[in-house]
Design a protein around this motif. Structure first.
Motif, PDB file in Angstrom:
ATOM      1  N   UNK A  43       0.973  -1.443   0.093  1.00 35.61           N
ATOM      2  CA  UNK A  43       0.042   0.074   0.012  1.00 35.61           C
ATOM      3  C   UNK A  43       0.851   1.269   0.012  1.00 35.61           C
ATOM      4  N   UNK A  44       1.762   1.350   0.740  1.00 32.37           N
ATOM      5  CA  UNK A  44       2.719   2.639   0.479  1.00 32.37           C
ATOM      6  C   UNK A  44       3.185   2.958  -0.881  1.00 32.37           C
ATOM      7  N   UNK A  45       3.148   1.797  -1.640  1.00 29.88           N
ATOM      8  CA  UNK A  45       3.565   2.144  -2.848  1.00 29.88           C
ATOM      9  C   UNK A  45       2.800   2.940  -3.707  1.00 29.88           C
ATOM     10  N   UNK A  46       1.518   3.470  -3.213  1.00 33.13           N
ATOM     11  CA  UNK A  46       0.981   4.551  -3.795  1.00 33.13           C
ATOM     12  C   UNK A  46       1.375   5.827  -3.747  1.00 33.13           C
ATOM     13  N   UNK A  47       2.398   5.941  -2.959  1.00 32.51           N
ATOM     14  CA  UNK A  47       3.087   7.113  -2.635  1.00 32.51           C
ATOM     15  C   UNK A  47       4.028   7.377  -3.984  1.00 32.51           C
ATOM     16  N   UNK A  48       4.755   6.151  -4.338  1.00 34.00           N
ATOM     17  CA  UNK A  48       5.417   6.296  -5.761  1.00 34.00           C
ATOM     18  C   UNK A  48       4.698   6.338  -6.775  1.00 34.00           C
ATOM     19  N   UNK A  49       3.273   5.991  -6.525  1.00 31.76           N
ATOM     20  CA  UNK A  49       2.594   6.264  -7.874  1.00 31.76           C
ATOM     21  C   UNK A  49       2.271   7.619  -7.903  1.00 31.76           C
ATOM     22  N   UNK A  50       1.785   8.278  -6.876  1.00 32.67           N
ATOM     23  CA  UNK A  50       1.334   9.769  -6.624  1.00 32.67           C
ATOM     24  C   UNK A  50       2.538  10.544  -7.231  1.00 32.67           C
ATOM     25  N   UNK A  51       3.766  10.355  -6.789  1.00 30.62           N
ATOM     26  CA  UNK A  51       4.850  11.167  -7.447  1.00 30.62           C
ATOM     27  C   UNK A  51       5.476  11.003  -8.762  1.00 30.62           C
ATOM     28  N   UNK A  52       4.877  10.066  -9.438  1.00 26.94           N
ATOM     29  CA  UNK A  52       5.189   9.438 -10.892  1.00 26.94           C
ATOM     30  C   UNK A  52       6.385   8.764 -10.840  1.00 26.94           C
ATOM     31  N   UNK A  53       6.670   7.828  -9.640  1.00 27.60           N
ATOM     32  CA  UNK A  53       7.939   7.138  -9.905  1.00 27.60           C
ATOM     33  C   UNK A  53       7.676   5.741 -10.607  1.00 27.60           C
ATOM     34  N   UNK A  54       6.123   5.507 -10.280  1.00 24.60           N
ATOM     35  CA  UNK A  54       5.432   4.175 -10.444  1.00 24.60           C
ATOM     36  C   UNK A  54       4.242   4.392 -11.093  1.00 24.60           C
ATOM     37  N   UNK A  55       3.800   3.089 -11.603  1.00 26.20           N
ATOM     38  CA  UNK A  55       2.402   3.318 -12.192  1.00 26.20           C
ATOM     39  C   UNK A  55       1.530   2.264 -11.322  1.00 26.20           C
ATOM     40  N   UNK A  56       0.095   2.143 -11.698  1.00 27.84           N
ATOM     41  CA  UNK A  56      -0.730   1.261 -11.118  1.00 27.84           C
ATOM     42  C   UNK A  56      -0.359  -0.262 -11.831  1.00 27.84           C
ATOM     43  N   UNK A  57      -0.163  -0.186 -13.099  1.00 24.88           N
ATOM     44  CA  UNK A  57       0.259  -1.487 -13.777  1.00 24.88           C
ATOM     45  C   UNK A  57       1.569  -1.331 -14.638  1.00 24.88           C
ATOM     46  N   UNK A  58       2.536  -2.273 -14.280  1.00 27.05           N
ATOM     47  CA  UNK A  58       3.786  -2.317 -15.145  1.00 27.05           C
ATOM     48  C   UNK A  58       4.468  -3.415 -14.498  1.00 27.05           C
ATOM     49  N   UNK A  59       5.595  -3.803 -14.751  1.00 29.95           N
ATOM     50  CA  UNK A  59       6.723  -4.681 -14.346  1.00 29.95           C
ATOM     51  C   UNK A  59       6.999  -4.414 -12.899  1.00 29.95           C
ATOM     52  N   UNK A  60       7.122  -5.190 -11.982  1.00 25.99           N
ATOM     53  CA  UNK A  60       7.411  -4.938 -10.645  1.00 25.99           C
ATOM     54  C   UNK A  60       9.071  -4.382 -10.888  1.00 25.99           C
TER      55      UNK A  60
END
Length: 194
Positions: free
Chosen positions: A87-104
């Motif tokens: 769940x804390x990975x949502x922060x990485x998505x919020x700041x543009x480092x990750x997406x909801x869907x993609x390679x781990x």
């Protein structure tokens, strides 16, 4: 879309985040609530990925996890089973480092092994979920059954994840992303249907 979904997600689930943080502090004292690790992101750029800590603080394990390892705490095992540690990975998505869907996102040692066409997966933002993550959602259990989990990971699982992520790169679309998010929530995955 990622930004809006991450923002809404964080606003909606903050009580769950708080509860998990409190449980970690109570059940796994003496260490941080959040586990931070350098991962390889889009175009090979390093970033810090955030997860809830699920392991004991003083361990010197490998970069792959195996179900039943002593370094994974009982609470950590439950967090991993329900993917609450992510769940804390949502922060990485919020700041543009990750997406909801993609390679781990891989740790540098694994991503450095990518050569030739395989490096194309670095064109994608890493994701919280993705087709390879769904196919190997029980990866820790698979590895626990192997005589040499690291060799099995390096020779069987990792190459297949690369294959699946390259296929995702070719077929990537908003509709496919929604399908994969739904499959993540419902817990099913059928590679032939995407």
């Amino acid at each position: 879309m990622d930004f809006v979904m991450a923002l809404v997600g964080l606003l909606v689930i903050w009580p769950v985040l708080l509860l998990v943080a409190i449980l970690i502090k109570i059940k796994m004292p003496g260490g941080p609530v959040i586990f931070k690790q350098q991962r390889v992101g889009q175009h090979g750029k390093l970033f810090t990925m955030y997860k809830f800590r699920s392991m004991s603080v003083s361990h010197s394990g490998s970069s792959i996890s195996i179900k039943g390892e002593s370094r994974i705490t009982p609470l950590g095992e439950k967090l991993r089973a329900y993917k609450l540690d992510e769940l804390p990975g949502l922060w990485n998505v919020l700041i543009g480092e990750m997406s909801f869907v993609g390679p781990r996102p891989d740790v540098p040692g694994y991503a450095d092994q990518l050569t030739g066409k395989d490096r194309d997966i670095l064109k994608l933002k890493p994701g919280i979920t993705g087709p390879a993550s769904l196919k190997y959602k029980n990866e820790e259990e698979i590895l626990a059954q192997q005589e040499d989990p690291i060799v099995y990971n390096d020779t069987v699982l990792y190459p297949d994840k690369i294959r699946i992520n390259l296929l995702y790169l070719e077929r990537q679309s908003l509709i496919l992303d929604f399908k994969l998010i739904v499959q993540t929530v419902l817990g099913g995955f059928d590679e032939s249907k995407w």
